[in-house]
Design an enzyme around this catalytic site. Structure first.
Site, PDB file in Angstrom:
ATOM      1  N   HIS A  21       6.328  17.713 -25.137  1.00  7.26           N
ATOM      2  CA  HIS A  21       7.596  18.445 -25.172  1.00  7.26           C
ATOM      3  C   HIS A  21       8.382  17.970 -26.386  1.00  7.26           C
ATOM      4  O   HIS A  21       8.740  16.796 -26.462  1.00  7.26           O
ATOM      5  CB  HIS A  21       8.390  18.188 -23.892  1.00  7.26           C
ATOM      6  CG  HIS A  21       7.675  18.634 -22.656  1.00  7.26           C
ATOM      7  ND1 HIS A  21       7.835  19.892 -22.113  1.00  7.26           N
ATOM      8  CD2 HIS A  21       6.775  18.000 -21.860  1.00  7.26           C
ATOM      9  CE1 HIS A  21       7.077  20.015 -21.036  1.00  7.26           C
ATOM     10  NE2 HIS A  21       6.417  18.874 -20.865  1.00  7.26           N
ATOM     11  N   HIS A 199       2.487  23.728 -15.977  1.00 12.74           N
ATOM     12  CA  HIS A 199       2.565  22.445 -15.280  1.00 12.74           C
ATOM     13  C   HIS A 199       2.308  22.721 -13.793  1.00 12.74           C
ATOM     14  O   HIS A 199       2.964  23.591 -13.194  1.00 12.74           O
ATOM     15  CB  HIS A 199       3.953  21.835 -15.420  1.00 12.74           C
ATOM     16  CG  HIS A 199       4.245  21.249 -16.766  1.00 12.74           C
ATOM     17  ND1 HIS A 199       4.046  21.932 -17.938  1.00 12.74           N
ATOM     18  CD2 HIS A 199       4.747  20.025 -17.108  1.00 12.74           C
ATOM     19  CE1 HIS A 199       4.409  21.151 -18.958  1.00 12.74           C
ATOM     20  NE2 HIS A 199       4.840  19.994 -18.482  1.00 12.74           N
ATOM     21  N   GLU A 202       1.710  17.978 -10.417  1.00  4.97           N
ATOM     22  CA  GLU A 202       2.273  16.675 -10.800  1.00  4.97           C
ATOM     23  C   GLU A 202       3.037  16.160  -9.587  1.00  4.97           C
ATOM     24  O   GLU A 202       2.619  15.246  -8.896  1.00  4.97           O
ATOM     25  CB  GLU A 202       3.188  16.814 -12.010  1.00  4.97           C
ATOM     26  CG  GLU A 202       3.812  15.496 -12.448  1.00  4.97           C
ATOM     27  CD  GLU A 202       4.915  15.655 -13.501  1.00  4.97           C
ATOM     28  OE1 GLU A 202       5.251  14.648 -14.139  1.00  4.97           O
ATOM     29  OE2 GLU A 202       5.445  16.771 -13.664  1.00  4.97           O
ATOM     30  N   ASP A 280       3.361  13.631 -23.273  1.00  9.00           N
ATOM     31  CA  ASP A 280       4.399  14.301 -22.491  1.00  9.00           C
ATOM     32  C   ASP A 280       5.773  14.224 -23.166  1.00  9.00           C
ATOM     33  O   ASP A 280       6.113  15.061 -24.002  1.00  9.00           O
ATOM     34  CB  ASP A 280       4.425  13.732 -21.071  1.00  9.00           C
ATOM     35  CG  ASP A 280       5.061  14.672 -20.058  1.00  9.00           C
ATOM     36  OD1 ASP A 280       5.506  15.773 -20.437  1.00  9.00           O
ATOM     37  OD2 ASP A 280       5.108  14.310 -18.865  1.00  9.00           O
TER      38      ASP A 280
END
Length: 341
Positions: A21, A199, A202, A280
């Protein structure tokens, strides 16, 4: 020939990063600099004070500092500087290809135009290719805690920039925001020619991974740790070779796993899944790519062969043309042959 350590091996091997990100690469020094430049107050007295805040204890504390940081990004130059800082840093980590997430809603909801955001990021990526030799692709993410209408509006804003955006993704708070919520906007994105990723698994259950595959037609699962809760899912992901973009230091920082020694990476690899290593939000989670590789290698006692497999997977799982993938895989195999002693 002198034997090189596993950390030296990791430092030298070419890598692709697929789960990054750009807003999560905002280092305290740059945040202070841009805040000062834009005359925006932030609630920290110094860079050191801000660095202490980066030692958050949970997801909400992370999101608080993450959005505080994003609030100082106003101008095209800010987004350029943020992206360029990431590229120059990872160039030293031997990353030769990166596929970058950006969250336009984080900025457009503050009155910053989509055009400002994407022009700044895109121009830095172009300079990264020309000056650093780093190839890149851009993935636009929808914030799943916002409503479906906001996602559709964001997709519409992105259409004039289709040639700059390879894929669309889905991020932010997972629990209570299943992939099915975004089936319509992903269908529209596919119709417009975008690749899709999401995503899933998680914080959320294995069912969210099934939804991402079946409803959003994703080419990759970002995270995917919870796939191990479902034997049929593991079998399916292995058979289809749908990649998982695993982020070890993120998993520790956000309490997805309690200790890297208990990380499911090896279990996923042993089950035949296409697993990759990524950073990440590295400014917040304690390390960029080489730190992620080194820490997980140390915790799980990974061999040079396993590190090589993971880096090859990163190129296999990328959205590069096949000819570029094959070229990089040959380079990695040559590197392994030279340094496997």
């Amino acid at each position: 020939m002198n034997q090189i350590s596993i950390n030296e091996f990791i430092a030298g091997i070419p890598k692709a990063e697929l789960h990054l990100h750009i807003e999560g690469t905002f280092e305290p020094e740059l945040m202070f600099k841009i805040a000062h430049r834009n005359n925006i107050p932030i609630n920290y007295s110094s860079v050191d004070d801000l660095k202490k805040a980066y030692n958050f204890n949970n997801l909400q504390e992370f999101l608080d500092i993450y959005y505080a940081g994003a609030s100082v990004l106003i101008k095209e130059q800010d987004f350029y500087d943020l992206t360029w800082a990431y590229l120059t840093k990872v160039h030293k980590h031997n990353i030769v290809h990166t596929e970058i997430f950006f969250d336009p809603q984080t900025h457009t909801d503050r009155g910053v135009s989509f055009e400002t955001v994407i022009h700044g990021i895109h121009n830095a990526l172009e300079d990264g290719k020309e000056k650093l030799g780093i190839s890149s692709q851009l993935i636009m993410c929808f914030l799943r805690h916002l409503d479906k209408e906001s996602a559709v509006k964001t997709l519409t804003q992105a259409l004039p920039y289709k040639k700059w955006i390879t894929a669309v993704g889905l991020d932010s708070s997972e629990l209570g925001n299943p992939p099915s919520k975004f089936e319509r906007v992903f269908s529209k994105a596919i119709d417009e020619g975008f690749i899709t990723v999401a995503h899933a698994g998680e914080e959320g259950p294995a069912d969210y991974i099934w939804e991402a595959v079946n409803l959003l037609k994703v080419s990759r699962i970002d995270h995917g740790n919870r796939s191990l809760d479902d034997d049929q899912l593991i079998k399916f992901l292995a058979e289809k070779q749908i990649p998982l973009t695993i982020c070890p230091l993120s998993n520790i920082k956000l309490k997805v796993v309690d200790d890297l020694k208990n990380h499911p990476l090896l279990e996923l690899m042993d089950a035949g899944l296409m697993v990759t290593i990524n950073s990440d939000d590295p400014a917040y989670f304690g390390g960029y790519m080489n730190e992620n590789y080194s820490r997980i290698a140390s915790a799980l006692k990974l061999s040079k062969k396993q590190i090589t497999e993971l880096t090859i997977n990163s190129f296999k799982s990328s959205f590069l043309p096949n000819s570029d993938k094959e070229k990089m895989i040959r380079k990695i195999e040559e590197y392994y042959q030279k340094n496997n002693n």
